[in-house]
Write a protein that holds these residues in place. Structure first.
Motif, PDB file in Angstrom:
ATOM      1  N   LEU A 184       0.584  -1.692  -0.295  1.00  0.00           N
ATOM      2  CA  LEU A 184      -0.035  -0.033   0.239  1.00  0.00           C
ATOM      3  C   LEU A 184       1.127   1.324   0.208  1.00  0.00           C
ATOM      4  CD1 LEU A 184      -2.610  -1.250   2.678  1.00  0.00           C
ATOM      5  CD2 LEU A 184      -2.869  -1.057  -0.366  1.00  0.00           C
ATOM      6  N   LYS A 185       2.284   1.068   0.876  1.00  0.00           N
ATOM      7  CA  LYS A 185       3.096   2.209   0.145  1.00  0.00           C
ATOM      8  C   LYS A 185       3.248   2.677  -0.446  1.00  0.00           C
ATOM      9  CE  LYS A 185       4.788   2.045   5.537  1.00  0.00           C
ATOM     10  NZ  LYS A 185       6.031   1.306   5.969  1.00  0.00           N
ATOM     11  N   HIS A 186       3.172   1.422  -1.432  1.00  0.00           N
ATOM     12  CA  HIS A 186       4.330   1.874  -3.248  1.00  0.00           C
ATOM     13  C   HIS A 186       2.725   2.364  -3.687  1.00  0.00           C
ATOM     14  CE1 HIS A 186       8.348   0.305  -2.446  1.00  0.00           C
ATOM     15  NE2 HIS A 186       7.466  -0.463  -1.695  1.00  0.00           N
ATOM     16  N   HIS A 187       2.190   2.365  -3.428  1.00  0.00           N
ATOM     17  CA  HIS A 187       0.779   2.158  -4.397  1.00  0.00           C
ATOM     18  C   HIS A 187      -0.721   3.235  -3.246  1.00  0.00           C
ATOM     19  CE1 HIS A 187       2.317  -1.294  -5.459  1.00  0.00           C
ATOM     20  NE2 HIS A 187       1.755  -0.534  -7.281  1.00  0.00           N
ATOM     21  N   PRO A 188      -0.203   4.580  -3.017  1.00  0.00           N
ATOM     22  CA  PRO A 188      -0.458   5.365  -1.691  1.00  0.00           C
ATOM     23  C   PRO A 188      -2.062   5.488  -2.299  1.00  0.00           C
ATOM     24  CG  PRO A 188       0.978   6.655  -3.624  1.00  0.00           C
ATOM     25  CD  PRO A 188       1.043   5.395  -3.997  1.00  0.00           C
ATOM     26  N   GLY A 189      -2.485   5.299  -3.664  1.00  0.00           N
ATOM     27  CA  GLY A 189      -3.841   5.767  -4.022  1.00  0.00           C
ATOM     28  C   GLY A 189      -4.519   4.958  -3.932  1.00  0.00           C
ATOM     29  N   TYR A 190      -4.301   3.855  -2.656  1.00  0.00           N
ATOM     30  CA  TYR A 190      -5.399   3.269  -1.713  1.00  0.00           C
ATOM     31  C   TYR A 190      -5.361   3.333  -0.828  1.00  0.00           C
ATOM     32  CZ  TYR A 190      -5.958   0.374  -7.124  1.00  0.00           C
ATOM     33  OH  TYR A 190      -6.278   0.375  -8.272  1.00  0.00           O
ATOM     34  N   ILE A 191      -4.354   3.222   0.027  1.00  0.00           N
ATOM     35  CA  ILE A 191      -4.554   4.169   1.160  1.00  0.00           C
ATOM     36  C   ILE A 191      -6.099   4.796   1.762  1.00  0.00           C
ATOM     37  CG2 ILE A 191      -3.363   5.209   3.594  1.00  0.00           C
ATOM     38  CD1 ILE A 191      -1.248   4.928   1.805  1.00  0.00           C
ATOM     39  N   ASN A 192      -6.698   5.665   0.894  1.00  0.00           N
ATOM     40  CA  ASN A 192      -7.417   6.127   1.775  1.00  0.00           C
ATOM     41  C   ASN A 192      -8.956   4.949   1.430  1.00  0.00           C
ATOM     42  OD1 ASN A 192      -6.287   8.308   2.620  1.00  0.00           O
ATOM     43  ND2 ASN A 192      -6.786   9.428   0.927  1.00  0.00           N
ATOM     44  N   GLY A 193      -9.411   4.518   2.634  1.00  0.00           N
ATOM     45  CA  GLY A 193     -11.024   4.124   2.125  1.00  0.00           C
ATOM     46  C   GLY A 193     -10.436   2.290   2.868  1.00  0.00           C
ATOM     47  N   ALA A 194      -8.784   2.246   2.499  1.00  0.00           N
ATOM     48  CA  ALA A 194      -8.653  -0.061   2.537  1.00  0.00           C
ATOM     49  C   ALA A 194      -9.830   0.155   3.541  1.00  0.00           C
ATOM     50  CB  ALA A 194      -7.548   0.648   2.563  1.00  0.00           C
ATOM     51  N   GLU A 195      -9.700   0.260   5.154  1.00  0.00           N
ATOM     52  CA  GLU A 195     -10.215  -0.421   5.694  1.00  0.00           C
ATOM     53  C   GLU A 195     -12.080  -0.798   5.420  1.00  0.00           C
ATOM     54  OE1 GLU A 195     -11.509   3.705   6.628  1.00  0.00           O
ATOM     55  OE2 GLU A 195      -9.742   2.130   5.794  1.00  0.00           O
TER      56      GLU A 195
END
Length: 423
Positions: free
Chosen positions: A88-99
């Motif tokens: 996820l650090k390498h693909h920050p666009g997916y961090i928000n809302g991941a949960e």
């Protein structure tokens, strides 16, 4: 003598200067506009779960580069939580809302159905799940491949769930839904916040498992799995009780002696899951959430009879609450579902008293081969499934302005939806 042209005379200079300034100002405007659009686009993609090339491009070394990586069920896999976090650090666009991100996984056999209407029902069952996922922003994976040569039939799901976890590190939840389960409440969304301290959610009753020792105290046909190391280990242990294990027959005998109502000495996925909850509670059972406040999955023979009461209850609600009777875009369905929940709770509507069943599960009906459990009379399975699918489809059609009045026949005509008159 010819008049000498003096470069950059005052008049010429003035005109050229004006033209030059106009050009500079125009280019500055273009650059600022491009920068603004770029900033907006970057913000949008960083906060939206929608996939795009910017967030999915190869970036740095991740667990995928490990030559020993195996998607096969039964193979060990360590430190999955850390590896997911690193990805996820390498693909920050997916961090928000991941949960709150969910992948629905379902599937069927790779060959055509034996029943003449089997493939038709499988198509409609898949459409039902696609409609639900589109409305709520979930992704979906339909699998027809056998991902382990020995894990077939009921056990095939275990291999598919593990492979889905590795293929989708951006997903917090992997939601297995059997092919013969119908989502019959399109507005309702999984209450994920409710399960924040648990890793597996099933429809179940603790008293049935712990007191009555019943293997049907939970249902393994609709299960929500958290994408984490704990689940990886659970899946491998679960699979070890299946046909990939030489001791497969032994486990069937153990389950037969453990539970009071197991019909035979064959090991199946549900009896194995119930055994792990009962006998290994501290390790596995404590992380289970047994949902019984709503129909996480309801037995179809009862749930189909509730459709009429639910239809009447929802219609009465819309007549008294003008907001609920409004036409709206399909995209707003979820918010209307949240609004309706408030009135359902205030009205005291429960699973059997006017609330739409969330999922109606046609266990024992086998729509693909047509060989339903002999306890069901005649065409009751087919008729019930047709009614459930049309009941759910009406909720989708409503957003497109239409409704099917005859729930017993999918080919019956549809009519423009009339919004109930409000007071």
């Amino acid at each position: 003598m010819k008049k000498q042209k003096v470069a950059w005379s005052y008049d010429n200079n003035n005109k050229k200067l004006k033209r030059w300034l106009s050009f500079v100002l125009a280019m500055t405007g273009v650059i600022l506009a491009a920068w603004g659009f770029s900033s907006f686009f970057e913000y949008s993609t960083s906060t939206s779960p929608v996939k795009n090339q910017q967030t999915t491009k190869a970036s740095g070394y991740t667990f995928y580069d490990d030559p020993n990586l195996s998607y096969l069920i039964g193979d060990s896999f360590e430190n999955w939580d850390e590896k997911r976090a690193e990805w996820l650090k390498h693909h920050p666009g997916y961090i928000n809302g991941a949960e709150n991100r969910v992948l629905l996984v379902t599937g069927s056999q790779s060959s055509s159905c034996e029943s003449p209407v089997g493939d038709y029902f499988l198509l409609r069952l898949f459409k039902n799940k696609v409609d639900y996922c589109r409305i709520h922003g979930y992704d979906i994976f339909y699998n027809t491949a056998l991902l382990h040569p020995k894990m077939d039939k009921l056990w095939a799901k275990v291999a598919a769930i593990r492979a889905a976890m590795l293929a989708h590190p951006e997903m917090e939840w992997i939601w297995w839904v059997d092919a013969d389960a119908v989502v019959t409440n399109m507005e309702f969304k999984l209450p994920l916040e409710k399960y924040k301290n648990h890793n597996i959610v099933v429809d179940g009753r603790p008293d049935q498992i712990f007191e009555k020792r019943s293997w049907i105290g939970l249902n393994a046909g609709v299960v929500l799995f958290r994408n984490c190391q704990w689940t990886m280990e659970f899946l491998n242990t679960w699979a070890s009780m299946g046909p990939m294990n030489p001791g497969f027959k032994m486990w069937g005998k153990i389950f037969k002696s453990t539970f009071t109502d197991v019909p035979d000495s064959k090991s199946n996925d549900q009896s194995a899951m119930a055994y792990m909850v009962l006998k290994q509670f501290n390790k596995w059972g404590s992380k289970f959430y047994m949902e019984n406040e709503f129909c996480f999955q309801c037995y179809w023979a009862m749930a189909v009879d509730w459709f009429k009461n639910a239809t009447n209850a929802y219609m009465e609600m819309e007549l008294s609450v003008s907001e609920l009777s409004r036409r709206h875009a399909e995209l707003a369905t979820e918010s209307y579902g949240e609004l309706r929940e408030k009135y359902l709770e205030q009205g005291g509507y429960g699973k059997k008293t006017g609330r739409r069943p969330f999922i109606t599960h046609f266990t024992g009906c086998s729509p693909c081969n047509g060989k339903h459990d002999p306890i069901y009379d005649g065409d009751s399975c087919r008729q019930g499934m047709e009614k459930a699918l049309n009941f759910a489809d009406n909720q989708v059609l409503r957003n497109f302005g239409f409704v099917r009045r005859d729930l017993s026949n999918a080919s019956s005509p549809v009519f423009p939806f009339d919004v109930p008159a409000s007071d």
